[in-house]
Enzyme design. Structure first.
Site: not given
Length: 479
Positions: A17, A338, A371, A382, A385
């Site tokens: 089932r 990840r 990334y 730092n 961006a």
């Protein structure tokens, strides 16, 4: 009193089932397969030996059992001829005849707990019974075997639903199928089972009638929490029990000092650990072996699998797996951690940032649109961006290293393997192909060229040209 326990877990059913290529007992709830829930429960009651009876899809089931616990004895029931036959097969798989008590349970009752099994065993031993049945009272007992008692309330039989008479079908106390049985009696009794019943099978429950005929005491341990006796036969039941298990899990953690804003939208796997004063916002899923330390806030809308979150950290609208978030660190919103990501204390992985196999040091920040893969970023650095760590050359992955207290510009590309030294800077738009020494500034773009009047000359009929003319006119009017 012999306190030795041999556990038999029946897991040979077809599970048709479920309509699945996966064996029924391998379907999961609370982050564990049903067979894993069953094996952990009997392990935690201290069973000296556990026998799992496999049959349908046994290649899948056997491999899963061996991975969970390679000490479990596996017995193959080639032909499913009933629960009595399954127990016969289990006993034959043992090198020695069992002693003490045999605990018989199932691979598809995932909410059954070790504490319930311990209470069943304690009741069985203290009463000196041959058989003790784990029973429950149901509003609708249809389909279940009924516990038949005599005028003194002593248990005299278990009547399967298909074999029950009209009066017996009105009985609400049902057999869960989970039994504690004196080992010597069980070995003898299963040898006396017959197929004289509606299904032509060897019913394990018929050992109750044998015990009564032998003058051996039989009893039932009534369980008020009927959820624990409920089995799974299809995906609707799997989801239903999964919701109930999650409700119990969230309630447990709230009683342990965890704030869960909306338990209905918060899912926590069974192996997750949470410290007091953790806050879980709506839409949070904590899966696998995730561990969250005190004072951390997770969510909203966050999924973490096998992630370690340190004290006081904040993880917002993030998907992460096999990662570490340090104490006081900030992640998100819209971050993707990840496997191999390690964020140091007070560090930051920010908005629309993806990381993989990256060690980001204490106080270091990757705030925006970047990334970072196969990289090491030193303490206090730092990353500007829009930075991309180009870690793959089409054949191999390479690492990038950014030293301590470095400052890299926006829209950088680090072409691995490359190293940026301690305290170094890079300019906006730089493509870093060579190592940057400590304290140096690296740029890769030439001086800016400005060609005045280009829009009027090349795009005279555009809104841009009109705006430029208006700006020039306004400038002249101000002289």
């Amino acid at each position: 009193m012999d306190t030795q326990v041999t556990a038999i877990v029946l897991a040979a059913g077809a599970g048709t089932r479920m309509k699945s290529a996966r064996a029924k007992v391998l379907h999961e709830l609370g982050g564990r397969s049903m067979i894993a829930h069953a094996l952990l429960a009997v392990r935690d009651v201290g069973a000296a030996t556990t026998v799992a009876v496999v049959g349908h899809d046994r290649e899948q089931v056997s491999a899963a059992i061996a991975e969970l616990d390679d000490s479990v004895v596996q017995a193959v029931q080639e032909e499913q001829r009933g629960t009595g036959h399954a127990v016969q097969v289990a006993l034959e798989a043992l090198d020695d005849k069992p002693a003490g008590t045999v605990l018989v349970t199932y691979g598809d009752v995932p909410l059954l707990t070790a504490s319930t099994l311990s209470a069943l065993l304690d009741d069985h031993r203290s009463a000196g019974r041959a058989v003790t049945i784990l029973s429950a009272e149901l509003e609708d007992p249809s389909g279940y075997g009924r516990i038949v008692r005599d005028a003194t309330s002593a248990v005299v039989a278990i009547r399967e639903d298909k074999d029950a008479g009209e009066t017996e079908r009105e009985i609400r106390e049902v057999n869960s199928g989970i039994l504690a049985v004196d080992a010597d009696f069980l070995v003898d009794a299963v040898g006396r089972l017959t197929t004289d019943n509606a299904q032509g099978e060897l019913y394990l429950t018929d050992i109750v009638a044998h015990a009564v005929a032998d003058g051996r005491p039989v009893g039932a341990h009534v369980l008020e929490d009927v959820w624990q006796t409920e089995g799974v036969n299809d995906r609707a039941q799997l989801a239903r029990l999964g919701r109930e298990l999650n409700r119990r899990t969230t309630e447990h953690w709230m009683r342990e000092g965890v704030t869960i804003i909306d338990p209905d939208t918060t899912w926590i796997d069974s192996a997750v650990t949470l410290a007091p004063d953790v806050t879980l916002q709506p839409g949070t899923q904590l899966l696998g072996a995730t561990a969250v330390a005190s004072g951390a806030t997770i969510g909203p809308d966050t999924t973490l699998r096998n992630v370690e979150v340190g004290e006081g950290a904040t993880v917002i609208r993030t998907h992460g797996s096999d990662a570490v978030v340090g104490a006081g660190a900030m992640v998100g919103p819209f971050s993707y951690l990840r496997p191999g990501t390690e964020l140091g204390a007070d560090g930051k992985i920010g908005t629309f940032v993806e990381t993989k196999n990256a060690q980001i040091g204490p106080g270091a920040k990757v705030p925006h649109l970047s990334y970072v893969g196969d990289a090491e970023i030193g303490e206090g650095s730092n990353i500007g961006a829009g930075t991309i760590v180009a870690n793959y050359d089409g054949v191999k992955k390479h690492r990038t290293k950014v030293g301590k207290q470095a400052r890299t510009g926006s829209n950088n590309v680090f072409v691995a393997p490359v190293e940026i030294g301690d305290g170094a800077y890079t300019g906006g738009g730089t493509v870093v192909r060579e190592d940057v020494p400590p304290g140096a500034l690296a740029t890769s773009s030439g001086p800016q060229r400005t060609m005045e009047g280009w829009v009027e000359a090349k795009r005279p009929d555009t809104p841009a040209a009109e705006a430029a003319r208006d700006a020039a006119k306004d400038g002249n009017d101000g002289e």
